[in-house]
Design a protein around this motif. Structure first.
Motif, short mmCIF file in Angstrom:
data_model
loop_
_atom_site.label_atom_id
_atom_site.label_comp_id
_atom_site.label_asym_id
_atom_site.label_seq_id
_atom_site.Cartn_x
_atom_site.Cartn_y
_atom_site.Cartn_z
N UNK A 1 0.84 -1.19 0.00
CA UNK A 1 0.00 0.00 0.00
C UNK A 1 0.88 1.25 0.00
N UNK A 2 0.26 2.37 -0.27
CA UNK A 2 0.86 3.70 -0.12
C UNK A 2 -0.07 4.48 0.79
N UNK A 3 0.45 5.02 1.88
CA UNK A 3 -0.40 5.73 2.83
C UNK A 3 -1.00 6.97 2.18
N UNK A 4 -2.33 7.09 2.31
CA UNK A 4 -3.01 8.28 1.80
C UNK A 4 -3.76 9.04 2.89
N UNK A 5 -4.17 8.33 3.94
CA UNK A 5 -4.92 9.01 5.01
C UNK A 5 -4.55 8.41 6.35
N UNK A 6 -4.63 9.25 7.37
CA UNK A 6 -4.41 8.80 8.74
C UNK A 6 -5.46 9.46 9.63
N UNK A 7 -5.89 8.75 10.64
CA UNK A 7 -6.82 9.33 11.61
C UNK A 7 -6.06 10.34 12.47
#
Length: 143
Positions: A109-115
């Protein structure tokens, strides 16, 4: 990507070209840095990560970086739907764009969002969407 410059390892580099895909939330930026000689071909996983599978990321959250160290984070895959995958992996502002890597060294995966208020939950693009994007971006950049 800020204007026509990319910030990498504390230095701004002039962007030569870029390709964006808003559907997969991926972007490829082409620039030349003193680190380009270290670039290697990476493997994209053929399958989605399995729930509970151990994953890692190397990132510079909150724009924290230094030439002398790299921040490594470890977490678990939490599952995937038709479009993206979730992880219990530490991430926050500045983590976006970081690769999520499985134990075989493949990008899952490639990180796109974080809480924002719960920094151990992140969402990113599925491996098949990354591969598709890279193939299309390569063709676009060749033109």
């Amino acid at each position: 990507l800020i204007g026509y410059y990319a910030s990498f390892m504390g230095t701004n580099y002039k962007v030569k070209r870029y390709v964006m895909d808003y559907t997969s939330d991926l972007c490829m930026v082409v620039f030349t840095s003193k680190y380009s000689k270290y670039a290697k071909k990476v493997k994209i996983a053929k399958e989605d990560p399995v729930i509970g599978e151990k994953v890692r990321s190397i990132s510079a959250p909150m724009w924290s970086y230094d030439k002398e160290y790299r921040q490594h984070y470890v977490g678990l895959a939490s599952g995937c739907d038709d479009f993206e995958c979730a992880f219990t992996l530490p991430a926050t502002y500045g983590s976006s764009g970081s690769a999520v890597i499985n134990e075989r060294g493949e990008i899952v995966s490639i990180i796109s969002r974080a809480a924002v208020s719960f920094n151990n939950y992140t969402i990113g693009t599925k491996p098949n969407k990354i591969k598709e994007f890279l193939e299309n971006a390569y063709e676009t950049l060749r033109r």
